[in-house]
Motif scaffolding. Structure first.
Motif, PDB file in Angstrom:
ATOM      1  N   CYS A 124      14.784   6.951 -15.290  1.00 60.60           N
ATOM      2  CA  CYS A 124      15.950   7.538 -14.486  1.00 60.60           C
ATOM      3  C   CYS A 124      15.256   8.690 -13.598  1.00 60.60           C
ATOM      4  N   ASN A 125      14.525   9.278 -14.108  1.00 60.31           N
ATOM      5  CA  ASN A 125      13.741  10.445 -13.613  1.00 60.31           C
ATOM      6  C   ASN A 125      12.420  10.255 -12.832  1.00 60.31           C
ATOM      7  N   SER A 126      12.174   8.854 -12.480  1.00 57.86           N
ATOM      8  CA  SER A 126      10.862   8.431 -11.980  1.00 57.86           C
ATOM      9  C   SER A 126      10.988   8.940 -10.334  1.00 57.86           C
ATOM     10  N   PRO A 127      10.124   9.326  -9.642  1.00 59.89           N
ATOM     11  CA  PRO A 127       9.958   9.843  -8.210  1.00 59.89           C
ATOM     12  C   PRO A 127      10.198   8.602  -7.577  1.00 59.89           C
ATOM     13  N   LYS A 128      11.285   8.209  -7.099  1.00 60.86           N
ATOM     14  CA  LYS A 128      11.704   7.148  -6.527  1.00 60.86           C
ATOM     15  C   LYS A 128      11.522   7.049  -4.978  1.00 60.86           C
ATOM     16  N   ARG A 129      11.852   8.347  -4.508  1.00 63.01           N
ATOM     17  CA  ARG A 129      11.811   8.617  -3.187  1.00 63.01           C
ATOM     18  C   ARG A 129      10.743   9.620  -2.685  1.00 63.01           C
ATOM     19  N   ILE A 130       9.503   9.159  -1.957  1.00 64.29           N
ATOM     20  CA  ILE A 130       8.395   9.851  -2.056  1.00 64.29           C
ATOM     21  C   ILE A 130       8.335  10.457  -0.421  1.00 64.29           C
ATOM     22  N   LEU A 131       8.618  11.817   0.014  1.00 69.22           N
ATOM     23  CA  LEU A 131       8.530  12.221   1.244  1.00 69.22           C
ATOM     24  C   LEU A 131       7.317  12.961   1.605  1.00 69.22           C
ATOM     25  N   VAL A 132       6.808  12.567   2.674  1.00 71.38           N
ATOM     26  CA  VAL A 132       5.244  12.801   3.181  1.00 71.38           C
ATOM     27  C   VAL A 132       5.248  13.546   4.560  1.00 71.38           C
ATOM     28  N   PRO A 133       4.585  14.264   4.927  1.00 77.20           N
ATOM     29  CA  PRO A 133       4.360  14.868   6.282  1.00 77.20           C
ATOM     30  C   PRO A 133       4.012  13.744   7.157  1.00 77.20           C
ATOM     31  N   ALA A 134       4.318  13.866   8.485  1.00 79.58           N
ATOM     32  CA  ALA A 134       4.016  12.779   9.245  1.00 79.58           C
ATOM     33  C   ALA A 134       2.524  12.912   9.502  1.00 79.58           C
ATOM     34  N   GLY A 135       2.202  13.880   9.523  1.00 81.29           N
ATOM     35  CA  GLY A 135       0.553  14.055   9.932  1.00 81.29           C
ATOM     36  C   GLY A 135      -0.317  13.317   9.009  1.00 81.29           C
ATOM     37  N   MET A 136       0.212  13.135   7.575  1.00 78.58           N
ATOM     38  CA  MET A 136      -0.626  12.532   6.881  1.00 78.58           C
ATOM     39  C   MET A 136       0.025  11.208   6.240  1.00 78.58           C
ATOM     40  N   PHE A 137       0.938  10.909   6.608  1.00 76.96           N
ATOM     41  CA  PHE A 137       1.797   9.798   6.171  1.00 76.96           C
ATOM     42  C   PHE A 137       1.084   8.285   6.053  1.00 76.96           C
ATOM     43  N   ASP A 138       0.202   7.836   7.277  1.00 82.17           N
ATOM     44  CA  ASP A 138      -0.653   6.643   7.039  1.00 82.17           C
ATOM     45  C   ASP A 138      -1.510   6.640   6.235  1.00 82.17           C
ATOM     46  N   GLU A 139      -2.449   7.871   5.894  1.00 77.12           N
ATOM     47  CA  GLU A 139      -3.470   8.004   4.934  1.00 77.12           C
ATOM     48  C   GLU A 139      -2.863   7.998   3.586  1.00 77.12           C
ATOM     49  N   PHE A 140      -1.684   8.610   3.558  1.00 79.06           N
ATOM     50  CA  PHE A 140      -1.185   8.732   2.117  1.00 79.06           C
ATOM     51  C   PHE A 140      -0.570   7.447   1.766  1.00 79.06           C
ATOM     52  N   VAL A 141      -0.177   6.612   2.535  1.00 75.69           N
ATOM     53  CA  VAL A 141       0.531   5.448   2.060  1.00 75.69           C
ATOM     54  C   VAL A 141      -0.613   4.446   1.677  1.00 75.69           C
ATOM     55  N   GLN A 142      -1.856   4.502   2.393  1.00 75.69           N
ATOM     56  CA  GLN A 142      -2.853   3.657   2.118  1.00 75.69           C
ATOM     57  C   GLN A 142      -3.520   3.822   0.721  1.00 75.69           C
ATOM     58  N   THR A 143      -3.426   5.166   0.487  1.00 73.09           N
ATOM     59  CA  THR A 143      -4.007   5.687  -0.648  1.00 73.09           C
ATOM     60  C   THR A 143      -3.069   5.252  -1.802  1.00 73.09           C
ATOM     61  N   VAL A 144      -1.640   5.524  -1.750  1.00 72.28           N
ATOM     62  CA  VAL A 144      -0.881   4.713  -2.870  1.00 72.28           C
ATOM     63  C   VAL A 144      -0.960   3.298  -2.874  1.00 72.28           C
ATOM     64  N   VAL A 145      -1.213   2.675  -1.704  1.00 71.97           N
ATOM     65  CA  VAL A 145      -1.229   0.956  -1.786  1.00 71.97           C
ATOM     66  C   VAL A 145      -2.563   0.808  -2.612  1.00 71.97           C
ATOM     67  N   GLU A 146      -3.653   1.462  -2.467  1.00 70.62           N
ATOM     68  CA  GLU A 146      -4.998   1.074  -2.977  1.00 70.62           C
ATOM     69  C   GLU A 146      -4.785   1.509  -4.531  1.00 70.62           C
ATOM     70  N   THR A 147      -4.232   2.680  -4.785  1.00 72.39           N
ATOM     71  CA  THR A 147      -4.030   2.815  -6.319  1.00 72.39           C
ATOM     72  C   THR A 147      -3.272   2.196  -6.875  1.00 72.39           C
ATOM     73  N   VAL A 148      -2.072   1.794  -6.345  1.00 75.48           N
ATOM     74  CA  VAL A 148      -1.027   0.617  -7.084  1.00 75.48           C
ATOM     75  C   VAL A 148      -1.896  -0.758  -7.341  1.00 75.48           C
ATOM     76  N   GLU A 149      -2.425  -1.078  -6.383  1.00 72.82           N
ATOM     77  CA  GLU A 149      -3.244  -2.342  -6.366  1.00 72.82           C
ATOM     78  C   GLU A 149      -4.246  -2.553  -7.661  1.00 72.82           C
TER      79      GLU A 149
END
Length: 456
Positions: free
Chosen positions: A263-288
């Motif tokens: 119930c208390n998992s971080p389901k909505r992750i809010l990231v500054p636009a300036g680091m958004f693309d790199e953050f998403v890529q890191t999350v994707v790599e981590t998850v994979e």
């Protein structure tokens, strides 16, 4: 309602359990009501000793209990061990602090009268528990109320019947009277019957919004106290001064814990636009890079979901988000093998018009949003029907705390998310429920705070 162990890793039904008859329910209420008269009078020190014995048994039987969790609902074994340890700490905390919480309080109100507040139990309670943290959530409810002197009827999730039996066995062996804690394999209709019985004084439920609304309605119609811990769609706000890679990796790991079924998992992750693309890529790599596999195998980070239906619901939500215009970066598909398997997913581009913006996705799905200002991040975070918990991540702790205090949630964190300890209050606002569990707050939810006044 069928109570059975269907291993979500294999789809094989390993054990089935006999449901309670209506006569069984009637006898259980009678037993618990009769037991209340003596259990409430049992010295607090003896009740504390029994809870300490429960805590010790959880420690001694940790691997056995964890293995049952993994088999029943698919949680990776190491995570299940952590849950068992947390459960033990809750029983121990109330054993250590319960007598102090029961001490009378003398009030000074400016007159010569003696004014004392005493904390007393109220009677038989009904607990309705979920499957996602099957031992921790029982401890949250049972430990404070048994310490207080209430008696407990407990309905566990139908897929966690063996856990329900084991908890009852451990409590009785530790000294909790057999009639003071009774595990019941009952249906939804029978739960309603129990709540309606005048000998039952309150009900606590952890579960879905629908189940919570039904239980709360029945309780209210019968003028009884209820505590609800329901869903959540927790926001996690990343500020622009963080170590991007470290934070992204930590956040991805947190979201995928228990296959995202918290119930208390971080389901909505809010990231500054300036680091958004790199953050998403890191999350994707981590998850994979997170091993998906047998929950009992060493090194597994993500197991199956708890059921095929739960898996199908999560996959359907991802597919609908994509149909409505979201971008799927990885995963989100049912795996072609027996069991409740799903590849972990990362979504971006979710907008307010999409179902995924408002829904709780109860599975291994990270949804990442971009924001241009902190005010916008807070606005997005608070634009939810839920209000369980939220967090803010930054090197500047003072700034992060200021932002965290703006979140409309029951629990706000800085540089951590979903931390649970026995002495901390747990609960939410809005459609995440009401009431609190754990700590001194959970101790008095089902208590009679009685004023005793003697005129001077």
């Amino acid at each position: 309602m069928a109570f059975r162990t269907e291993n979500p890793a294999t789809g094989i039904v390993e054990q089935e359990f006999t449901s309670a008859t209506d006569a069984d329910v009637t006898r259980a209420i009678e037993r618990a009501d009769t037991a209340f008269a003596s259990w409430r009078k049992t010295p607090a020190a003896d009740r504390a000793k029994a809870l300490a014995g429960v805590a010790q048994a959880f420690q001694d039987r940790g691997d056995e209990l964890a293995r049952v969790i993994s088999t029943e609902m698919g949680k990776p074994f190491a995570q299940a061990q952590d849950e068992v340890a947390l459960s033990a700490s809750i029983y121990q905390w109330y054993a250590d602090h319960g007598e102090g919480l029961l001490k009378e309080e003398t009030l000074e109100v400016g007159d010569d009268a003696k004014s004392v507040v005493v904390t007393e139990p109220i009677g038989v309670l009904m607990g309705v528990m979920p499957w996602n943290f099957p031992q921790y959530q029982v401890a949250r409810f049972a430990a404070p109320n048994l310490m207080l002197g209430n008696t407990v009827l407990l309905k566990h999730a139908s897929i966690c019947a063996r856990t329900g039996e084991l908890i009852e066995e451990i409590l009785h062996a530790a000294g909790i009277p057999e009639d003071a804690y009774i595990n019941l394999f009952v249906s939804t209709d029978q739960v309603t019957t129990i709540i309606e019985d005048p000998r039952v004084r309150g009900v606590s439920l952890t579960g879905s919004e629908g189940a919570g609304a039904a239980v709360a309605t029945t309780a209210a119609q019968n003028l009884k106290k209820s505590v609800l811990e329901l869903g959540g769609s927790d926001p996690l706000i990343v500020l622009d001064d963080v170590d991007m890679k470290e934070t992204a990796t930590t956040v991805a790991t947190a979201r995928m814990s228990n296959a995202g079924q918290a119930c208390n998992s971080p389901k909505r992750i809010l990231v500054p636009a300036g680091m958004f693309d790199e953050f998403v890529q890191t999350v994707v790599e981590t998850v994979e890079g997170m091993p998906v596999g047998d929950p009992l195998a060493e090194g597994t980070k993500i197991g199956p979901l708890s059921s095929v239906q739960g898996r199908d619901d999560a996959v359907s939500q991802v597919e609908r988000a994509v149909e409505q215009g979201a971008t799927l970066h990885t995963g989100g598909r049912a795996l072609d093998k027996d069991g409740a398997w799903m590849s972990p997913a990362v979504l971006t581009g979710v907008t307010r018009e999409m179902d995924a913006f408002k829904e709780e996705i109860f599975g291994p799905v990270a949804v990442i949003y971009s924001y241009d200002s902190v005010d916008e991040a807070v606005e997005i975070a608070n634009d939810s029907d839920f209000g369980l918990s939220g967090s803010v991540w930054s090197k500047d702790e003072a700034k992060a705390e200021e932002v965290a205090r703006r979140l409309e949630v029951g629990m706000a964190y800085v540089n951590e998310h979903a931390t649970t300890k026995a002495g901390l209050p747990f609960g939410g606002v809005r459609r995440s429920g009401y009431g609190r569990e754990l700590g001194r707050w959970g101790f008095t939810e089902f208590a009679n705070t009685k004023l005793v006044r003697v005129a001077g």
